[in-house]
Design a protein around this motif. Structure first.
Motif, PDB file in Angstrom:
ATOM      1  N   ALA A 194       0.833  -1.204   0.000  1.00 28.90           N
ATOM      2  CA  ALA A 194       0.000   0.000   0.000  1.00 28.90           C
ATOM      3  C   ALA A 194       0.866   1.253   0.000  1.00 28.90           C
ATOM      4  CB  ALA A 194      -0.931  -0.011   1.214  1.00 28.90           C
ATOM      5  N   ALA A 197       2.500   1.772  -3.384  1.00 28.96           N
ATOM      6  CA  ALA A 197       1.534   2.166  -4.409  1.00 28.96           C
ATOM      7  C   ALA A 197       1.251   3.663  -4.326  1.00 28.96           C
ATOM      8  CB  ALA A 197       0.243   1.360  -4.251  1.00 28.96           C
ATOM      9  N   VAL A 198       1.032   4.149  -3.104  1.00 28.11           N
ATOM     10  CA  VAL A 198       0.685   5.561  -2.939  1.00 28.11           C
ATOM     11  C   VAL A 198       1.894   6.459  -3.218  1.00 28.11           C
ATOM     12  CG1 VAL A 198      -0.159   7.295  -1.329  1.00 28.11           C
ATOM     13  CG2 VAL A 198      -1.134   4.996  -1.311  1.00 28.11           C
ATOM     14  N   PHE A 201       2.703   6.771  -6.857  1.00 22.88           N
ATOM     15  CA  PHE A 201       1.809   7.678  -7.569  1.00 22.88           C
ATOM     16  C   PHE A 201       2.195   9.133  -7.322  1.00 22.88           C
ATOM     17  CE2 PHE A 201      -1.739  10.598  -7.427  1.00 22.88           C
ATOM     18  CZ  PHE A 201      -2.225  10.466  -8.716  1.00 22.88           C
ATOM     19  N   VAL A 202       2.427   9.467  -6.058  1.00 22.31           N
ATOM     20  CA  VAL A 202       2.765  10.858  -5.735  1.00 22.31           C
ATOM     21  C   VAL A 202       4.079  11.254  -6.408  1.00 22.31           C
ATOM     22  CG1 VAL A 202       3.275  12.485  -3.868  1.00 22.31           C
ATOM     23  CG2 VAL A 202       1.480  10.789  -3.580  1.00 22.31           C
TER      24      VAL A 202
ATOM     25  N   PRO C 190      -3.443  -2.910  -6.687  1.00 26.16           N
ATOM     26  CA  PRO C 190      -2.558  -1.959  -6.009  1.00 26.16           C
ATOM     27  C   PRO C 190      -2.288  -0.704  -6.847  1.00 26.16           C
ATOM     28  CG  PRO C 190      -1.729  -4.172  -5.712  1.00 26.16           C
ATOM     29  CD  PRO C 190      -2.909  -4.285  -6.649  1.00 26.16           C
ATOM     30  N   ARG C 191      -2.212  -0.866  -8.161  1.00 25.33           N
ATOM     31  CA  ARG C 191      -1.892   0.276  -9.014  1.00 25.33           C
ATOM     32  C   ARG C 191      -3.014   1.311  -8.994  1.00 25.33           C
ATOM     33  NH1 ARG C 191       1.479   1.867 -13.060  1.00 25.33           N
ATOM     34  NH2 ARG C 191       0.324   3.135 -14.550  1.00 25.33           N
ATOM     35  N   TYR C 193      -5.319   1.456  -6.769  1.00 25.27           N
ATOM     36  CA  TYR C 193      -5.373   1.910  -5.382  1.00 25.27           C
ATOM     37  C   TYR C 193      -4.384   3.045  -5.147  1.00 25.27           C
ATOM     38  CZ  TYR C 193      -4.507   1.763  -0.344  1.00 25.27           C
ATOM     39  OH  TYR C 193      -4.334   2.106   0.966  1.00 25.27           O
ATOM     40  N   GLY C 194      -3.170   2.873  -5.691  1.00 27.46           N
ATOM     41  CA  GLY C 194      -2.150   3.888  -5.506  1.00 27.46           C
ATOM     42  C   GLY C 194      -2.588   5.237  -6.046  1.00 27.46           C
ATOM     43  N   SER C 195      -3.214   5.214  -7.207  1.00 23.14           N
ATOM     44  CA  SER C 195      -3.605   6.505  -7.775  1.00 23.14           C
ATOM     45  C   SER C 195      -4.800   7.077  -7.032  1.00 23.14           C
ATOM     46  CB  SER C 195      -3.887   6.355  -9.273  1.00 23.14           C
ATOM     47  OG  SER C 195      -5.243   6.293  -9.537  1.00 23.14           O
ATOM     48  N   VAL C 197      -5.707   6.537  -3.700  1.00 21.96           N
ATOM     49  CA  VAL C 197      -5.302   7.046  -2.389  1.00 21.96           C
ATOM     50  C   VAL C 197      -4.258   8.149  -2.560  1.00 21.96           C
ATOM     51  CG1 VAL C 197      -4.285   6.402  -0.178  1.00 21.96           C
ATOM     52  CG2 VAL C 197      -5.918   4.893  -1.279  1.00 21.96           C
ATOM     53  N   GLY C 198      -3.442   8.049  -3.625  1.00 21.85           N
ATOM     54  CA  GLY C 198      -2.492   9.112  -3.903  1.00 21.85           C
ATOM     55  C   GLY C 198      -3.201  10.437  -4.165  1.00 21.85           C
ATOM     56  N   LEU C 201      -4.388  11.764  -0.999  1.00 20.15           N
ATOM     57  CA  LEU C 201      -3.271  12.343  -0.256  1.00 20.15           C
ATOM     58  C   LEU C 201      -2.928  13.740  -0.781  1.00 20.15           C
ATOM     59  CD1 LEU C 201      -0.946  12.142   1.759  1.00 20.15           C
ATOM     60  CD2 LEU C 201       0.379  10.975   0.015  1.00 20.15           C
ATOM     61  N   LEU C 202      -2.835  13.868  -2.106  1.00 19.07           N
ATOM     62  CA  LEU C 202      -2.478  15.171  -2.675  1.00 19.07           C
ATOM     63  C   LEU C 202      -3.546  16.209  -2.338  1.00 19.07           C
ATOM     64  CD1 LEU C 202      -0.973  14.257  -6.152  1.00 19.07           C
ATOM     65  CD2 LEU C 202       0.201  14.963  -4.067  1.00 19.07           C
TER      66      LEU C 202
END
Lengths: 336, 247, 268
Positions: A194, A197-198, A201-202, C190-191, C193-195, C197-198, C201-202
């Motif tokens: 997790a 992944a996050v 992306f950032v 996961p990919r 998900y990453g974008s 939750v990313g 976050l941003l």
């Protein structure tokens, strides 16, 4: 792995509270010095983000199950160890207060187990060196995975130690350890997935966000305060436990001592003796009790067990009484 | 009262990514005026507003509030004069209760707690929200949040009110209350909005922005009735002006 | 934290804002008494059962006097129970030593200590929940700060708490959007998900930036000011004194045992 008050002794709870409070104080000073007051809202909002992110699950490849972000490691990556530790502590406090997820006296343990290891061990000594500048995605991925797993393994081992030291659970150290570590290996892998992944992306979408948020504080941690912290905990826990074991004071004196300071301990013990004398004089049946079937275990606690039938009757009755008092109070309140 | 004049001269601003959001904006707003700032999304309205209290500092040109140019040094003083109501009240209401939030500004400027509380209560009464003073902000409706956000600014007794999209997210009743409130103020008001009906009611004067420049400025009825101008800049002629002939 | 969690936080805040004799007490008093209560309960030896029961008077009385619905506390108690239950259940399995015979019964010590864990759990958790429900988060934080909680942490708690709802709403909207576009309600890879939750976050970080501007606009200079300092009143002292005395009493004397013996008719 949020520990509950029901499973720990005041000695362990108190010692871990002292350790976590000390570290919180240190981090608070550090963050205040480094401020950059931008961190004030940033830390708060990122704490809220951890809660919110836990509402979203992802499927774990090749397993059919799903998981979500824990948060310790990603906070350390975004904010640096000190600020991250404060944020983790605040998240755990809200979980304890609102959801009874982890006890209040166990909060010291929980902050330590879930905050110290990711922020002060896994991040500075594993993630940072392994990830390097973070430009190599494969390296960053491995770094996050290893850091998350190690952080959670240490936390889980910590839970086992604290529980065993407390002596409320009958689980032997080795059994509990064998139970906890594999579970937390899985949780660690999910956390690593997790987090990567996050972060990936950032790093793609807005790389400066990773630089900026933690920029206020030095991102590296010198080993000294970390070692000092660990040493402090060892001394605290060891010292308190051995003192506790050698003097065998009743738990209450100990907790009174914790609240009011050392000076009260003598008075507390004196009070207890006085009360014990009064108790002897007024007891309905001083020697009343069932025969203990395990004389070799005839400690204070098993002796008490011997009186349990009366205790059972009395306990149920007291419960009913307490309920009745509560009911009466609420009735009166509504009538007013 | 010349010190409440808001003036921008050749104001330009470039975001760190390289996007030039303002390129040579100039205008002058005098004391007590209510001026609307309209234009399509991305025209630079919010960026311009952030320059008025020093949240952003110009790359070129300058902003003056009265005799004072807005710089890093003067920003704290400027912020007492220029009250800013942000677009999302959730960003502005960060304290645990409404009262503490409204008192935040006065306390920061060194008022004694009792005095700050009096000020806060007075500001809340001014926007009709005094009864909510002990509530946590997130329990409020959008309209109530907006009114409280305005009170947080009023409590600092500013001379100039700057508002970003004050009527967004409001239901018709909340919007009506807001319009009446805005009309009742005597402060200099600078309002960025897409709500042209609100402009018709509150602001006699309009600045039209597009692409980081001011493309037109003048009396509201004149500009808003200019169908050509409106369409060219992603706007439309307000209905109220279609059905009634301007006086 | 799911949707139900978000709703629970909301209800908790509503209870925290009630007015009752318990709510009017100073947060410091309640916090200290709660800690004393939990510490006392924790200090009992592992096989203790009956002596713990009188301690239920404390959460019962607080709930009754504060107007917080008991069902609310009970429900949260049950939701939080699994961990203590799981670990506790090992006790009867591992500790099979019979500890007493009553009418021919041998009971394994593990069952006693398991029962004790359950009682401890119910007591400590209900006390902690009641503390918040009788105080409210902002008053509790202010009280804790006056008790020595570092200001950075007090401010952090308040900010976190303030923006839980705001950011959780954003997460909920995202999740709903995702569910509408994914088949069979499966969790994203996961990919994706990453974008997802990313983005969350941003957006959270952008919001923090805007909040900071709003704070500066109102004269923020690194210090969070507070309004009125609260005072300790007579009822606070009575509340603390009364309960602490009761805790000492119930810790030193097994009140339930005494009552039981009195009622089972055995005279000294």
């Amino acid at each position: 792995m949020h520990m509950a008050d029901a499973l720990i002794s005041p000695a362990v709870g108190g010692a871990m509270w002292a350790a976590s409070a000390g570290l919180l104080g240190y981090c608070g000073r550090k963050v205040r010095l480094a401020l950059d007051d931008r961190l004030v809202p940033m830390m708060g909002v990122l704490g809220a983000f951890i809660f919110a992110a836990q509402m979203i699950n992802f499927s774990i490849p090749a397993t059919g199950s799903s998981g979500h972000l824990g948060g310790g490691l990603i906070l350390a990556i975004l904010l640096g160890p000190e600020a991250a530790f404060l944020v983790i502590a605040s998240v755990l406090t809200v979980q304890a207060l609102f959801f009874a997820d982890g006890g209040l006296l166990a909060l010291g343990c929980n902050i330590w187990n879930l905050g110290f290891y990711p922020a002060f061990i896994a991040y500075p000594f594993i993630y940072r060196p392994l990830a390097g500048g973070g430009s190599n995605r494969k390296r960053a991925w491995i770094a996050a995975m290893v850091a998350a797993v190690v952080g959670l393994q240490l936390g889980a081992a910590s839970v086992v130690l604290e529980t065993t030291w407390s002596g409320i659970s009958a689980l032997p150290f080795a059994t509990f350890l064998l139970l906890m570590q594999p579970i937390h290996l899985a949780i660690g892998v999910v956390e690593g997935l997790a987090t990567t992944a996050v972060i990936a992306f950032v790093a793609r979408a807005r790389p400066e966000a990773l630089e900026m948020s933690g920029g206020a504080l030095a991102k590296s941690v010198s080993p000294r305060p970390v070692l000092t912290g660990l040493l402090l905990v060892t001394v605290l826990v060891g010292g308190v436990l051995s003192w506790f074991a050698s003097t065998q004071p009743d738990g209450l004196e100990w907790s009174i001592a914790k609240v009011t300071g050392q000076g009260e301990v003598e008075a507390g013990a004196g009070l207890h003796e006085e009360l014990a004398k009064i108790q002897e004089k007024t007891a309905f049946l001083p020697d009343y009790g069932f025969k203990t079937a395990a004389p070799e275990k005839a400690t204070d606690s098993t002796g008490r067990v011997g009186r349990t039938v009366a205790g059972l009757v009395g306990g149920l009755l007291v419960l009913a009484l307490a309920g009745l008092v509560g009911y009466g109070l609420s009735k009166r309140r509504r009538a007013v | 009262m010349s010190h409440h004049i808001v003036e921008a001269r050749d104001l330009s601003f470039v975001y760190p990514g390289g996007h030039e959001a303002l390129s040579g904006v100039s205008f002058r707003i005098t004391h007590g005026e209510a001026v609307a700032l309209i234009g399509p999304n991305g025209a630079g309205k919010s960026t311009l507003l952030l320059h008025l209290n020093g949240s952003l500092l110009p790359a070129r040109g300058e902003v003056r509030i009265g005799d004072l140019p807005v710089t890093r040094q003067t920003a704290p003083r400027i912020r007492r004069t220029v009250g800013m109501v942000f677009q999302d009240p959730d960003d502005q209401l960060f304290m645990p209760t409404v009262l503490e939030d409204v008192a935040f500004g006065p306390l920061n400027y060194g008022l004694a707690p009792a005095e700050a509380e009096d000020r806060a209560v007075a500001a809340l009464e001014r926007v009709g929200m005094a009864r909510l003073r002990q509530q946590p902000p997130y329990t409020l409706s959008a309209g109530e949040k907006r009114a409280v956000a305005i009170a947080t600014v009023l409590a600092m007794s500013p001379d100039v009110l700057v508002m970003d999209e004050p009527s967004s997210n409001l239901d018709p009743r909340g919007r009506r209350r807001l319009i009446e409130l805005l009309k009742s103020f005597e402060h200099t008001r600078i309002i960025a909005t897409h709500d042209l009906e609100l402009v018709v009611e509150v602001c006699p004067r309009v600045l039209v922005m597009d692409g980081g420049v001011i493309v037109a400025q003048g009396p509201a009825h004149e500009l808003l009735n200019n169908e050509d101008l409106m369409l060219r800049h992603g706007l439309e002629r307000p209905h109220s002006l279609r059905h009634h002939h301007p006086h | 934290m799911g949707v139900s969690h978000s709703a629970a936080v909301h209800r908790m805040e509503i209870f925290g804002g009630l007015d009752s004799p318990m709510h009017r007490l100073d947060a410091r008093t309640k916090a200290l008494v709660t800690v004393a209560f939990i510490a006392t309960v924790m200090s009992f030896p592992r096989y203790e059962l009956s002596a713990l029961t009188p301690f239920f008077l404390y959460p019962f009385a607080l709930v009754a006097l504060s107007g917080v619905p008991p069902g609310f506390i009970l429900k949260k108690l049950l939701i939080a129970a699994p961990f203590a239950l799981c670990i506790g259940l090992f006790n009867p399995l591992l500790d099979r030593q019979p500890v007493f015979l009553a009418g021919g019964f041998a009971v394994a010590g593990g069952w006693l200590s398991f029962g004790s864990i359950l009682l401890r759990f119910a007591l400590t958790v209900s006390a902690a929940l009641t503390l918040l429900a009788c105080t409210g988060m902002s008053r509790l934080c202010a009280g804790l700060e006056r008790l020595g909680l570092p200001k950075v942490l007090a401010v952090q708690l308040l900010f976190l708490y303030r923006y839980i709802f705001v950011i959780a709403d954003e997460a909920l909207r995202m999740r709903r959007g995702l569910e509408l576009r994914s088949s069979g309600g499966r969790s994203p890879s996961p990919r994706v998900y990453g974008s997802l939750v990313g983005h969350l976050l941003l957006r959270a970080m952008d919001r923090a930036q805007r909040i900071y501007s709003a704070m500066l606009a109102r004269g923020f200079n690194g210090d969070m000011p507070t309004l009125q300092p609260a005072r300790l009143h007579g009822p606070d002292i009575a509340f603390a004194g009364g309960w602490l005395a009761f805790f000492v009493l119930a810790r030193c004397w097994n009140l339930a045992d005494h009552l039981g013996r009195l009622l089972t008719g055995v005279r000294p």
